[in-house]
Design a protein around this motif. Structure first.
Motif, PDB file in Angstrom:
ATOM      1  N   LYS A 130       0.848  -1.191   0.000  1.00 54.33           N
ATOM      2  CA  LYS A 130       0.000   0.000   0.000  1.00 54.33           C
ATOM      3  C   LYS A 130       0.887   1.246   0.000  1.00 54.33           C
ATOM      4  O   LYS A 130       2.020   1.211   0.480  1.00 54.33           O
ATOM      5  CB  LYS A 130      -0.886   0.018   1.253  1.00 54.33           C
ATOM      6  N   PRO A 131       0.370   2.351  -0.521  1.00 58.39           N
ATOM      7  CA  PRO A 131       1.154   3.592  -0.500  1.00 58.39           C
ATOM      8  C   PRO A 131       1.111   4.257   0.859  1.00 58.39           C
ATOM      9  O   PRO A 131       0.081   4.231   1.553  1.00 58.39           O
ATOM     10  CB  PRO A 131       0.463   4.453  -1.559  1.00 58.39           C
ATOM     11  N   GLY A 132       2.214   4.856   1.250  1.00 54.46           N
ATOM     12  CA  GLY A 132       2.268   5.539   2.529  1.00 54.46           C
ATOM     13  C   GLY A 132       3.206   6.725   2.496  1.00 54.46           C
ATOM     14  O   GLY A 132       3.887   6.994   1.500  1.00 54.46           O
ATOM     15  N   LEU A 133       3.231   7.430   3.608  1.00 53.24           N
ATOM     16  CA  LEU A 133       4.041   8.640   3.768  1.00 53.24           C
ATOM     17  C   LEU A 133       4.611   8.635   5.164  1.00 53.24           C
ATOM     18  O   LEU A 133       3.919   8.251   6.124  1.00 53.24           O
ATOM     19  CB  LEU A 133       3.157   9.863   3.518  1.00 53.24           C
ATOM     20  N   ILE A 134       5.855   9.051   5.320  1.00 48.61           N
ATOM     21  CA  ILE A 134       6.477   9.196   6.632  1.00 48.61           C
ATOM     22  C   ILE A 134       6.328  10.646   7.061  1.00 48.61           C
ATOM     23  O   ILE A 134       6.776  11.564   6.366  1.00 48.61           O
ATOM     24  CB  ILE A 134       7.961   8.805   6.593  1.00 48.61           C
ATOM     25  N   ASP A 135       5.666  10.866   8.202  1.00 48.31           N
ATOM     26  CA  ASP A 135       5.425  12.249   8.642  1.00 48.31           C
ATOM     27  C   ASP A 135       6.656  12.817   9.355  1.00 48.31           C
ATOM     28  O   ASP A 135       7.688  12.149   9.493  1.00 48.31           O
ATOM     29  CB  ASP A 135       4.163  12.345   9.493  1.00 48.31           C
ATOM     30  N   ALA A 136       6.560  14.056   9.802  1.00 48.13           N
ATOM     31  CA  ALA A 136       7.701  14.752  10.398  1.00 48.13           C
ATOM     32  C   ALA A 136       8.179  14.095  11.683  1.00 48.13           C
ATOM     33  O   ALA A 136       9.320  14.294  12.099  1.00 48.13           O
ATOM     34  CB  ALA A 136       7.339  16.213  10.655  1.00 48.13           C
TER      35      ALA A 136
END
Length: 279
Positions: A13-19
């Protein structure tokens, strides 16, 4: 942005790493971190990460680019690595293919091919095309790059150099292309040609270098490759390795089952692989 793909192999699945370093899910916004998405990252850049669902636990990370069209590698792109390999710096970039079936997640095992005695390591800077490139100039080149990541260009040296033919058969065994952990978008990597890189085997530093010593740097490579074939969004390029590979040691040193390989590039994250004998 730091973009990732997570979950079981073949069902990432697509994801993003936050700050804060937390994984957030992008499934409601894109189907995959792949060509069409990389061609226009502005919708993802406009998102507030705090509004995205948090992903609990520590799921497997897949390769940070999905549905890769071409996996292009540059050989002998560091003069000191060429020297340790006993080869001259080429007058033009050495280009070879790493077949896409070699691509795997950054922490998936290195599978030592059946009968292999010379499986080797190579930490490399990778980048992905975001905008179609055909006959582009060096001045135009960087506008065609979507982002950067770590690649381990795992290589079987006997297959590569001792069994005639092209290099690709020594570069493309299953799991010979760990990619990631993240795709760091180009806006967050202002100096891709000045990044420290390292690799360890069983805790011992083998490679320590910088992309600053690449013979052919990213703008030139994009322009050069685009003179021969069109680069499409989602195509990935691995740019070569600094010295310290097993083949260059005296005596040479190669990987065996149970060895642990760790590698990384400043700002692009790190990988960890345990070596296993392939079935």
């Amino acid at each position: 942005m730091k973009l990732v793909r997570y979950g079981a192999r073949g069902a990432e699945k697509p994801g993003l790493i936050d700050a804060q370093g937390r994984l957030r899910d992008l499934s409601a916004h894109v189907r995959d971190i792949a060509g069409p998405v990389l061609a226009d990252l502005s919708p993802l850049a406009a998102l507030d990460p705090a509004t995205l669902p948090l992903v609990e636990g520590n799921p497997r990370l897949g390769a940070c680019v999905g549905n890769v069209g071409k996996f292009i590698c540059i050989g002998l792109n560091y003069s000191d690595h060429a020297a340790e390999s006993g080869m001259a710096v080429p007058p033009e970039p050495v280009i070879f293919a790493k077949y896409t079936s070699a691509i795997c997640g950054p922490n998936d095992p290195i599978l030592i091919p059946r009968g292999s005695e010379k499986t080797d390591w190579e930490v490399e800077l990778g980048f992905v095309i975001g905008k179609t490139a055909k006959y582009v100039t060096e001045a135009e080149a960087m506008a065609h790059v979507a982002g950067y990541f770590v690649v381990n260009d795992v290589s079987e040296r006997a297959y590569q150099t001792e069994r005639s033919g092209q290099w690709s058969k020594g570069k493309s065994s299953d799991n010979f292309g760990p990619t990631g952990p993240w795709l760091v978008t180009a806006d967050e990597v202002p100096e891709p040609n000045n990044l420290n890189m390292w690799l360890k085997v069983n805790g011992e530093t083998m490679q320590s270098g910088s992309t600053a010593t690449m013979v052919y740097q990213v703008p030139f490579l994009v322009s050069y490759l685009s003179q021969f074939f069109t680069l499409h969004p989602g195509d990935i390029i691995s740019t070569g390795t600094p010295p310290g590979v097993g083949m260059g040691m005296k005596p040479p040193r190669y990987l065996k089952a149970g060895d642990v390989v760790e590698l990384g590039i400043d700002g692009l994250g790190s990988q960890r692989q345990v070596c296993e004998n392939d079935a």
